[in-house]
Design a protein around this motif. Structure first.
Motif, PDB file in Angstrom:
ATOM      1  N   THR A  41       0.831  -1.206   0.000  1.00 44.54           N
ATOM      2  CA  THR A  41       0.000   0.000   0.000  1.00 44.54           C
ATOM      3  C   THR A  41       0.864   1.254   0.000  1.00 44.54           C
ATOM      4  N   SER A  53      -8.376   8.048   1.844  1.00 43.94           N
ATOM      5  CA  SER A  53      -9.458   7.065   1.659  1.00 43.94           C
ATOM      6  C   SER A  53      -9.038   5.982   0.662  1.00 43.94           C
ATOM      7  N   GLN A  54      -8.311   6.381  -0.376  1.00 41.51           N
ATOM      8  CA  GLN A  54      -7.815   5.407  -1.338  1.00 41.51           C
ATOM      9  C   GLN A  54      -6.824   4.454  -0.673  1.00 41.51           C
ATOM     10  N   GLN A  56      -6.731   3.492   2.440  1.00 41.54           N
ATOM     11  CA  GLN A  56      -7.452   2.541   3.288  1.00 41.54           C
ATOM     12  C   GLN A  56      -8.102   1.439   2.448  1.00 41.54           C
ATOM     13  N   LYS A  57      -8.717   1.819   1.341  1.00 41.03           N
ATOM     14  CA  LYS A  57      -9.379   0.844   0.477  1.00 41.03           C
ATOM     15  C   LYS A  57      -8.363  -0.102  -0.163  1.00 41.03           C
ATOM     16  N   VAL A  60      -7.032  -2.646   2.406  1.00 44.57           N
ATOM     17  CA  VAL A  60      -7.971  -3.747   2.630  1.00 44.57           C
ATOM     18  C   VAL A  60      -7.870  -4.765   1.493  1.00 44.57           C
ATOM     19  N   LEU A  61      -7.802  -4.259   0.262  1.00 48.36           N
ATOM     20  CA  LEU A  61      -7.688  -5.120  -0.907  1.00 48.36           C
ATOM     21  C   LEU A  61      -6.371  -5.912  -0.889  1.00 48.36           C
ATOM     22  N   GLN A 110     -11.761  -3.911  -8.851  1.00 48.08           N
ATOM     23  CA  GLN A 110     -11.718  -3.191  -7.584  1.00 48.08           C
ATOM     24  C   GLN A 110     -10.821  -1.954  -7.684  1.00 48.08           C
ATOM     25  N   ILE A 114     -11.517   2.146  -7.104  1.00 48.16           N
ATOM     26  CA  ILE A 114     -10.789   2.930  -6.092  1.00 48.16           C
ATOM     27  C   ILE A 114     -10.005   4.082  -6.713  1.00 48.16           C
TER      28      ILE A 114
END
Length: 147
Positions: A41, A53-54, A56-57, A60-61, A110, A114
């Motif tokens: 990340t 926010s990107q 965090q998404k 998770v991915l 996904q 994002i």
């Protein structure tokens, strides 16, 4: 005598370099799924300039992906250590390849949700670049094994 010493030193240096490459390859495999996801990340944040926010998404991915890979690695290791370690059949290889491609398609979907358009293009370009590097490395490993 002098030439023999130079050859011996060259061989020892070559051997040490080869060992070092093997050790570096296992670095990501030694990390937990959480650690690997965090590193991926952060690397993507630097490369694509992600907002919070990107990030965090994406994390998770990446965590989900790392956990899946960890599970696959554990299964492969257990199968290899068992007495029943034979090569997969044609149907098993097809199923594995199909599953892997389905995961890649889902990952792309996904990431498209994002990332914005510019970031998505950069990300795809880095994927194709990394894919070419892996192909070259794979071909080199095949040729090394034949020798």
């Amino acid at each position: 005598m002098k030439k023999l010493m130079i050859i011996a030193i060259a061989l020892l240096t070559l051997n040490a370099t080869a060992q070092d490459k093997k050790n570096r390859k296992g670095f990501l495999n030694d990390l937990s799924a959480e650690e690997a996801a965090t590193l991926k990340t952060k690397k993507m944040t630097l490369q694509l300039d992600l907002n919070d926010s990107q990030q965090q998404k994406v994390k998770v991915l990446m965590l989900e992906d790392a956990k899946q890979k960890e599970g696959i690695r554990a299964k492969r290791k257990a199968k290899k250590e068992s007495e029943d370690s034979k090569k997969p059949t044609k149907e098993e290889r097809y199923a594995m390849a199909n599953n892997r491609l389905d995961k890649q398609i889902e990952m792309k979907k996904q990431m498209k949700i994002i990332l914005n358009d510019e970031q998505y293009k950069k990300w795809e370009a880095s994927l194709s670049k990394n894919g070419r590097k892996k192909q070259i490395r794979h071909q080199k490993n095949k040729s090394d094994k034949k020798q």
